[in-house]
Write an enzyme that holds these catalytic residues in place. Structure first.
Site, PDB file in Angstrom:
ATOM      1  CB  SER A  94      -0.896  -0.002   1.241  1.00 40.60           C
ATOM      2  OG  SER A  94      -1.497   1.264   1.433  1.00 40.60           O
ATOM      3  CB  SER A  95       0.440   4.617  -1.463  1.00 38.60           C
ATOM      4  OG  SER A  95      -0.853   4.902  -0.967  1.00 38.60           O
ATOM      5  CB  CYS A  96      -0.384   3.706   4.069  1.00 39.92           C
ATOM      6  SG  CYS A  96      -0.394   1.959   4.504  1.00 39.92           S
ATOM      7  CE1 TYR A 123      -3.294  -3.243   5.371  1.00 38.08           C
ATOM      8  CE2 TYR A 123      -2.616  -1.193   4.323  1.00 38.08           C
ATOM      9  CZ  TYR A 123      -3.112  -2.483   4.232  1.00 38.08           C
ATOM     10  OH  TYR A 123      -3.409  -3.023   2.999  1.00 38.08           O
ATOM     11  CE  LYS A 127      -0.861  -4.992   2.971  1.00 36.36           C
ATOM     12  NZ  LYS A 127      -1.050  -6.272   2.254  1.00 36.36           N
ATOM     13  CG  HIS A 166     -10.015   2.301   2.046  1.00 30.45           C
ATOM     14  ND1 HIS A 166     -10.007   0.956   1.756  1.00 30.45           N
ATOM     15  CD2 HIS A 166      -8.924   2.523   2.822  1.00 30.45           C
ATOM     16  CE1 HIS A 166      -8.955   0.386   2.322  1.00 30.45           C
ATOM     17  NE2 HIS A 166      -8.287   1.304   2.977  1.00 30.45           N
TER      18      HIS A 166
END
Length: 299
Positions: A94-96, A123, A127, A166
């Site tokens: 994920s871009s997070c 999270y 990842k 989301h």
């Protein structure tokens, strides 16, 4: 959402020997069961898309659950794939994973250069652990495991839960219900200023299959459009697609999350890939999915 899109894309491209399991059929948090599955099925190529996901509320209210379940799932699947001589594995992150305040657009090499966004730190750490395990297996054992980091995803089979989803699916549900109820105003979280990038899930699936066939390496690959808009602009666009004509208010006492998250997509572009579905079209397709999938609307 992602897994079903990858299956659609594989079938569209003519692949037939596709092995899938639902969560009820295979609990990826159970190591013994995962190892048994891999020993019996011996999949040659694995798309690791399963994850426990959610928006700001879901992340903040279950930090431990998000970290534990995602790390356990990732490690079980990746390790079992390695044990059973899987030819290639693709891990979806994920871009997070990138720092809260990172140079924009965010290049893959900005990973771990500064502090993460606190609202989804658990999270993100999970990842990062998954992509690093793939990298370390490649370095130590010569595996061919790759990692893809998507922008905010949306599309068919999304989660439209009013609080745990989301932002984009949450807005679809909120404006739809407001339209049906005849409400004159809708309140959204934050001040609407954060900038976000959105990628239609079928575009991601196309990239995932493309990378499985055309990319190898330890460096992650960003998956996005290279385009962004504010949450306020997104809300206006969703309201327009849904047909809601009331006033949109903003609750500034609620968190905004990361100020800006735009991915640098030059690596995927250099490989020869580009997205197809523009945001407004994707929102229309998502709203159709919401309307014609009653179970999705109830979540």
């Amino acid at each position: 959402m992602v897994g079903s899109a990858i299956v659609r894309e594989l079938k569209r491209q003519g692949y037939t020997n596709i092995i899938t399991r639902t969560h009820k059929e295979l609990d990826l948090c159970r190591q013994e069961i995962v190892e048994q599955f891999f020993a019996e099925e011996k999949p040659e190529y694995v798309f690791m898309s399963a994850a426990k996901v959610g928006g700001i509320i879901a992340n903040q209210s279950a930090l431990a659950d998000f970290m534990y379940e995602n790390i356990i799932m990732e490690m079980n699947v990746i390790h079992a794939a390695w044990q059973n001589s899987c030819k290639k594995l693709e891990f979806l992150g994920s871009s997070c994973i990138y720092p809260r305040i990172a140079p924009q657009p965010m290049k893959e090499n900005c990973l771990l250069t500064s502090e993460l966004e606190k609202t989804n730190e658990a999270y993100a750490l999970a990842k990062i652990s998954g992509l690093k395990y793939c990298e370390f297996l490649n370095k130590q054992y010569g595996t061919d495991y790759i990692s893809v980091m998507p922008a905010n995803l949306y599309g068919p089979n999304d989660n439209y839960h009013p609080t745990h989803s989301h932002v984009l699916p949450a807005l679809i549900r909120r404006f739809h219900e407001a339209k049906v109820a005849g409400l004159t105003e809708v309140t959204c979280w934050g001040d609407g200023s954060p900038l976000r990038e959105f990628l239609y899930v079928d575009d991601l699936a196309n990239l995932c299959v493309f990378l499985m066939n055309n990319y190898s390496g330890n460096d992650v690959v960003n998956a996005g459009t290279g385009k962004e808009l504010t949450i306020k602009e997104l809300a206006g666009l969703v309201a327009e697609v849904v047909g809601y004509e009331g006033v949109i208010l903003w609750d500034v006492n609620k968190p905004n999350g990361t100020p800006r998250k735009l991915l640098d997509v030059s690596k995927s572009a250099a490989l020869g890939w580009r997205y197809k579905v523009e945001l407004e079209e994707g929102i229309r397709l998502s709203y159709e999915d919401f309307l014609h999938n009653p179970m999705r609307a109830e979540r």
